[in-house]
Design an enzyme around this catalytic site. Structure first.
Site, PDB file in Angstrom:
ATOM      1  N   GLN A 128       0.856  -1.194   0.000  1.00  9.74           N
ATOM      2  CA  GLN A 128       0.000   0.000   0.000  1.00  9.74           C
ATOM      3  C   GLN A 128       0.887   1.237   0.000  1.00  9.74           C
ATOM      4  O   GLN A 128       1.613   1.481   0.964  1.00  9.74           O
ATOM      5  CB  GLN A 128      -0.883  -0.026   1.246  1.00  9.74           C
ATOM      6  CG  GLN A 128      -1.698   1.213   1.493  1.00  9.74           C
ATOM      7  CD  GLN A 128      -2.305   1.198   2.873  1.00  9.74           C
ATOM      8  OE1 GLN A 128      -2.735   0.170   3.364  1.00  9.74           O
ATOM      9  NE2 GLN A 128      -2.318   2.334   3.532  1.00  9.74           N
ATOM     10  N   SER A 131       1.874   6.775   2.416  1.00 10.64           N
ATOM     11  CA  SER A 131       2.642   7.776   3.178  1.00 10.64           C
ATOM     12  C   SER A 131       3.752   8.395   2.340  1.00 10.64           C
ATOM     13  O   SER A 131       4.363   7.732   1.495  1.00 10.64           O
ATOM     14  CB  SER A 131       3.253   7.137   4.418  1.00 10.64           C
ATOM     15  OG  SER A 131       2.245   6.720   5.301  1.00 10.64           O
ATOM     16  N   GLU A 246      -7.711  -0.794   6.793  1.00  6.63           N
ATOM     17  CA  GLU A 246      -6.438  -0.756   7.509  1.00  6.63           C
ATOM     18  C   GLU A 246      -6.670  -0.584   9.001  1.00  6.63           C
ATOM     19  O   GLU A 246      -6.040  -1.258   9.813  1.00  6.63           O
ATOM     20  CB  GLU A 246      -5.576   0.396   6.987  1.00  6.63           C
ATOM     21  CG  GLU A 246      -4.212   0.472   7.686  1.00  6.63           C
ATOM     22  CD  GLU A 246      -3.359   1.603   7.154  1.00  6.63           C
ATOM     23  OE1 GLU A 246      -3.930   2.604   6.678  1.00  6.63           O
ATOM     24  OE2 GLU A 246      -2.125   1.495   7.233  1.00  6.63           O
ATOM     25  N   GLU A 375      -2.265  11.017  17.081  1.00  9.16           N
ATOM     26  CA  GLU A 375      -2.889  12.344  16.981  1.00  9.16           C
ATOM     27  C   GLU A 375      -4.087  12.318  16.019  1.00  9.16           C
ATOM     28  O   GLU A 375      -5.143  12.905  16.297  1.00  9.16           O
ATOM     29  CB  GLU A 375      -1.857  13.381  16.509  1.00  9.16           C
ATOM     30  CG  GLU A 375      -0.777  13.705  17.537  1.00  9.16           C
ATOM     31  CD  GLU A 375       0.310  12.625  17.621  1.00  9.16           C
ATOM     32  OE1 GLU A 375       0.305  11.717  16.779  1.00  9.16           O
ATOM     33  OE2 GLU A 375       1.139  12.709  18.544  1.00  9.16           O
TER      34      GLU A 375
END
Length: 406
Positions: A128, A131, A246, A375
């Protein structure tokens, strides 16, 4: 909540349990030595094929796509039984858990026919590609671009933290195809051949000694428009399918991860000037805190299972579990290593079980990033669970090419 199997669930569990007792007998004990994913590719393919032949792959997938057409509870039951063994399952977890569901949800019939069966049978490995170095967990901030050229798209850019990229045959990649659109609206997703000219995967050396993550560079990589997933500019919507899968996949505690029992056993063995460490008040408080967190995680997951068993969609429980699991694993392992003093740093010998705790400490750092950072998930919990006001997003409607790079 009802924690007991229904008669149908119990029957399926018994069937899976009996099958695994024979088929997975060689994986009953942990391997004698740590084996890298690269070394384990042949064994992983073999186990995937055995499961496929027996009807234990794609358990929740529609039968039209080669799946079993069963419920999420059936999949969970099988995974619970499989987790009692040390079978090699990690190589296909991302492809079958995240990539292929995205392909059969948003791909053309030709793409589904070409790719789904081969992935299910363990013939092809997927990764995948989301990022990026300059985007962090802000997926809509990615800068890898795809430019249309006739029937092809040309991809240039860089991805990072891509698990198994160096072992993969294909990947799903989200790209920016319209930099003049707001950042969530100018994205498009494709299937990319990881062996194509211009694709370079560079494994990253992790502090654990492994190299499961990669930097991946794309230089003039050509992808046919026929390999697009979803409409041009709909990449954000398509990526949500992947992200949902995910977060379901990484929300629970990893199989064979240490817990409060490991901490209790370690503290009982360590002798201090004041006697066994387990008799110290602060040590007992840390064990109690770990026990409470472990039980909270287990009960939260039971709540999700109970909802699934009633045919309800998973709620926000997985985001809560993921935040608590990763933080608890890291803090518990760090305390255990501190408690072990010099033994906590040994690479050979040392306290029994210390290497499992060392591995947990180092792996949990990555777990706090995978599937969304703490976060990001806290924002989701705050906004979607607690109903708090949304975070400020001043660049939401700004054309991406007018947003200043960090």
């Amino acid at each position: 909540m009802d924690f007991n199997d229904t008669p149908g669930d119990a029957e399926y569990r018994a069937k899976a349990h009996a099958w695994l007792a024979t088929a997975a007998a060689e994986y009953r004990d942990p391997p004698a030595r740590a084996v890298s994913r690269g070394e384990n590719v042949p064994e992983s393919r073999k186990w995937q094929k055995i499961k496929h032949a027996a009807g234990y792959t794609g358990i929740t997938w529609p039968k039209a796509f080669g799946g079993q057409g069963l419920s999420p509870m059936h999949s969970i039951i099988f995974n619970q039984e499989q987790s009692k063994y040390h079978a090699p399952t990690e190589l296909f977890a991302i492809g079958l858990g995240m990539c292929i569901p995205t392909v059969f949800t948003h791909g053309s019939p030709a793409l589904i026919e070409r790719y789904v069966a081969k992935a299910l049978e363990g013939e092809e490995v997927w990764c995948q590609l989301f990022s990026e170095p300059s985007a962090g967990s802000d997926l809509a901030g990615i800068r890898t671009k795809a430019v249309r050229d006739g029937d092809d798209w040309v991809i240039d850019g860089q991805k990072v933290w891509t698990t198994n990229a160096h072992l993969s045959d294909f990947g799903i990649i989200v790209t920016r195809t319209d930099p003049s659109a707001p950042k969530h609206k100018g994205l498009t997703m494709f299937i990319v051949d990881m062996h194509a000219p211009g694709v370079e995967a560079r494994p990253l050396k992790q502090m654990s000694g492994g190299s499961d993550f990669n930097e991946v560079f794309f230089t003039g990589v050509r992808v046919s428009d026929s390999h697009r997933l979803g409409a041009v500019g709909d990449g954000w919507k398509v990526s949500l399918t992947t992200l949902m899968n995910e977060r379901l996949a990484v929300g629970g505690k990893p199989g064979h991860a240490p817990g409060y029992r490991d901490l209790m056993a370690l503290a009982a063995r360590i002798e201090t000037d004041m006697g066994p460490a387990i008799e110290a008040r602060d040590v007992r408080q840390r064990i109690a805190a770990t026990y409470i967190a472990d039980e909270g995680i287990k009960l939260t997951q039971m709540r999700a299972l109970s909802a699934l068993s009633k045919g309800e969609a998973p709620g926000p429980e997985q985001s809560i579990s993921k935040v608590v699991v990763a933080k608890t694993m890291q803090e518990m392992a760090a305390f255990a290593l501190d408690l072990s003093e010099a033994s906590g740093f040994t690479t050979t010998g040392g306290e029994p079980g210390i290497h499992k705790l060392q591995g947990s400490y180092m792996a949990s750092a990555g777990l706090r990033i995978a599937g969304g950072t703490d976060e990001i998930l806290r924002n989701i919990i705050a906004e979607r669970v607690l109903g708090l006001p949304g975070d400020m997003r001043p660049d939401k409607d700004t054309p991406f090419n007018e947003i200043r790079a960090a």
